[in-house]
Design a protein around this motif. Structure first.
Motif, PDB file in Angstrom:
ATOM      1  N   GLY A   1       0.788  -1.221   0.000  1.00  0.00           N
ATOM      2  CA  GLY A   1       0.000   0.000   0.000  1.00  0.00           C
ATOM      3  C   GLY A   1       0.819   1.269   0.000  1.00  0.00           C
ATOM      4  N   ALA A   2       2.155   1.137   0.049  1.00  0.00           N
ATOM      5  CA  ALA A   2       3.003   2.327   0.106  1.00  0.00           C
ATOM      6  C   ALA A   2       3.971   2.397  -1.069  1.00  0.00           C
ATOM      7  N   TYR A   3       4.750   1.326  -1.289  1.00  0.00           N
ATOM      8  CA  TYR A   3       5.714   1.339  -2.385  1.00  0.00           C
ATOM      9  C   TYR A   3       6.134  -0.084  -2.728  1.00  0.00           C
ATOM     10  N   ASP A   4       6.727  -0.224  -3.930  1.00  0.00           N
ATOM     11  CA  ASP A   4       7.295  -1.503  -4.356  1.00  0.00           C
ATOM     12  C   ASP A   4       8.772  -1.590  -3.962  1.00  0.00           C
ATOM     13  N   ILE A   5       9.495  -0.502  -4.223  1.00  0.00           N
ATOM     14  CA  ILE A   5      10.919  -0.412  -3.888  1.00  0.00           C
ATOM     15  C   ILE A   5      11.196   0.999  -3.387  1.00  0.00           C
ATOM     16  N   LYS A   6      12.104   1.107  -2.416  1.00  0.00           N
ATOM     17  CA  LYS A   6      12.500   2.426  -1.921  1.00  0.00           C
ATOM     18  C   LYS A   6      14.010   2.478  -1.746  1.00  0.00           C
ATOM     19  N   TRP A   7      14.588   3.615  -2.125  1.00  0.00           N
ATOM     20  CA  TRP A   7      15.989   3.906  -1.830  1.00  0.00           C
ATOM     21  C   TRP A   7      16.014   5.083  -0.864  1.00  0.00           C
ATOM     22  N   GLN A   8      16.867   4.992   0.154  1.00  0.00           N
ATOM     23  CA  GLN A   8      16.900   6.015   1.195  1.00  0.00           C
ATOM     24  C   GLN A   8      18.341   6.398   1.521  1.00  0.00           C
ATOM     25  N   ASP A   9      18.571   7.687   1.653  1.00  0.00           N
ATOM     26  CA  ASP A   9      19.900   8.186   1.995  1.00  0.00           C
ATOM     27  C   ASP A   9      20.355   7.610   3.333  1.00  0.00           C
ATOM     28  N   LEU A  10      21.641   7.315   3.451  1.00  0.00           N
ATOM     29  CA  LEU A  10      22.173   6.702   4.665  1.00  0.00           C
ATOM     30  C   LEU A  10      22.090   7.626   5.870  1.00  0.00           C
ATOM     31  N   VAL A  11      22.161   8.936   5.641  1.00  0.00           N
ATOM     32  CA  VAL A  11      22.191   9.904   6.739  1.00  0.00           C
ATOM     33  C   VAL A  11      20.818  10.500   7.020  1.00  0.00           C
ATOM     34  N   ASP A  12      20.125  10.938   5.977  1.00  0.00           N
ATOM     35  CA  ASP A  12      18.851  11.634   6.142  1.00  0.00           C
ATOM     36  C   ASP A  12      17.711  10.820   5.532  1.00  0.00           C
ATOM     37  N   PRO A  13      16.858  10.194   6.351  1.00  0.00           N
ATOM     38  CA  PRO A  13      15.754   9.377   5.824  1.00  0.00           C
ATOM     39  C   PRO A  13      14.703  10.184   5.068  1.00  0.00           C
ATOM     40  N   ASN A  14      14.730  11.521   5.221  1.00  0.00           N
ATOM     41  CA  ASN A  14      13.799  12.362   4.468  1.00  0.00           C
ATOM     42  C   ASN A  14      14.149  12.396   2.986  1.00  0.00           C
ATOM     43  N   GLU A  15      15.370  12.004   2.665  1.00  0.00           N
ATOM     44  CA  GLU A  15      15.806  11.974   1.273  1.00  0.00           C
ATOM     45  C   GLU A  15      15.648  10.552   0.766  1.00  0.00           C
ATOM     46  N   ASN A  16      14.620  10.343  -0.042  1.00  0.00           N
ATOM     47  CA  ASN A  16      14.310   8.993  -0.501  1.00  0.00           C
ATOM     48  C   ASN A  16      13.631   9.013  -1.859  1.00  0.00           C
ATOM     49  N   ILE A  17      13.674   7.870  -2.512  1.00  0.00           N
ATOM     50  CA  ILE A  17      13.050   7.663  -3.820  1.00  0.00           C
ATOM     51  C   ILE A  17      12.204   6.408  -3.724  1.00  0.00           C
ATOM     52  N   LYS A  18      10.937   6.503  -4.115  1.00  0.00           N
ATOM     53  CA  LYS A  18      10.029   5.362  -4.017  1.00  0.00           C
ATOM     54  C   LYS A  18       9.385   5.073  -5.372  1.00  0.00           C
ATOM     55  N   ILE A  19       9.251   3.792  -5.663  1.00  0.00           N
ATOM     56  CA  ILE A  19       8.557   3.337  -6.867  1.00  0.00           C
ATOM     57  C   ILE A  19       7.350   2.517  -6.437  1.00  0.00           C
ATOM     58  N   SER A  20       6.209   2.773  -7.043  1.00  0.00           N
ATOM     59  CA  SER A  20       5.026   1.959  -6.782  1.00  0.00           C
ATOM     60  C   SER A  20       4.301   1.700  -8.091  1.00  0.00           C
TER      61      SER A  20
END
Length: 206
Positions: A87-106
């Motif tokens: 219900g949120a995403y298929d794959i996510k990439w997240q910065d190692l330091v700041d979790p606010n910086e992320n890329i999501k595919i759904s």
């Protein structure tokens, strides 16, 4: 077609992104899709092809390919990768330091007759509709065609201080969404990287 989007609870707090996309393409709108496509091909809105981006940005990006999902793209080197959250995403990439910086595919299935994101109407009108539902400001809305697929891309500034790029397309019976987020104060450091990631996304391998 845009008026139908007004009934879509896309990005609202009480409806998941997956359910919202199902509402956008399915339901009452589905009946209008075959007639629309019969008179306006998917490529009618954008005739000029834009090449897929493949830059590595000097090592900041690296190639990624997922055979089962039939997607390929460039992704940030060294970021944490997470597999699906229902219900949120298929794959996510997240910065190692700041979790606010992320890329999501759904992704979500659509009717076989739905061949293009163009069925949702004008890209700017759709962007304004989405922005109004999430207390966001629409910075820009643009469309491009790459390898025969029509992409809609939106740039939002959300009221909580988040800056986000959102890209939508339809390919092989699925509606694909890819979004890239960061705090607005960090946007200048992420904007080019995010635009290259979205420009590299392709929901087919051949």
């Amino acid at each position: 077609a845009v008026c139908v989007v007004g009934n879509v609870a896309a990005f609202s707090v009480d409806v998941s992104r997956r359910d919202a996309f199902k509402a956008a393409i399915g339901g009452a709108m589905t009946a209008a899709v075959p007639a629309f496509l019969a008179t306006q091909p998917a490529s009618a809105l954008v005739e000029e092809e834009t090449p897929r981006i493949v830059t590595r940005m000097g090592g900041l990006l690296e190639p990624f390919q997922d055979g089962p999902r039939s997607i390929k793209m460039m992704v940030p080197s060294g970021w944490n990768k997470f597999e699906g959250e229902v219900g949120a995403y298929d794959i996510k990439w997240q910065d190692l330091v700041d979790p606010n910086e992320n890329i999501k595919i759904s992704s979500t299935p659509v009717k076989s007759t739905t061949a293009s994101i163009g069925v949702l109407g004008d890209v700017k009108a759709l962007g304004e509709s989405l922005a109004s539902k999430r207390s966001a400001k629409l910075i820009s809305a643009e469309e491009r065609q790459t390898d025969g697929i029509l992409f809609y891309k939106f740039d939002f500034l959300i009221s909580d201080g988040t800056h986000q790029l959102l890209q939508l397309c339809v390919c092989k019976g699925k509606l694909w969404s890819i979004d890239a987020s960061a705090k607005d104060k960090r946007w200048g450091k992420r904007e080019e990287l995010y635009n290259n990631v979205l420009g590299s996304f392709m929901p087919k391998l051949a």
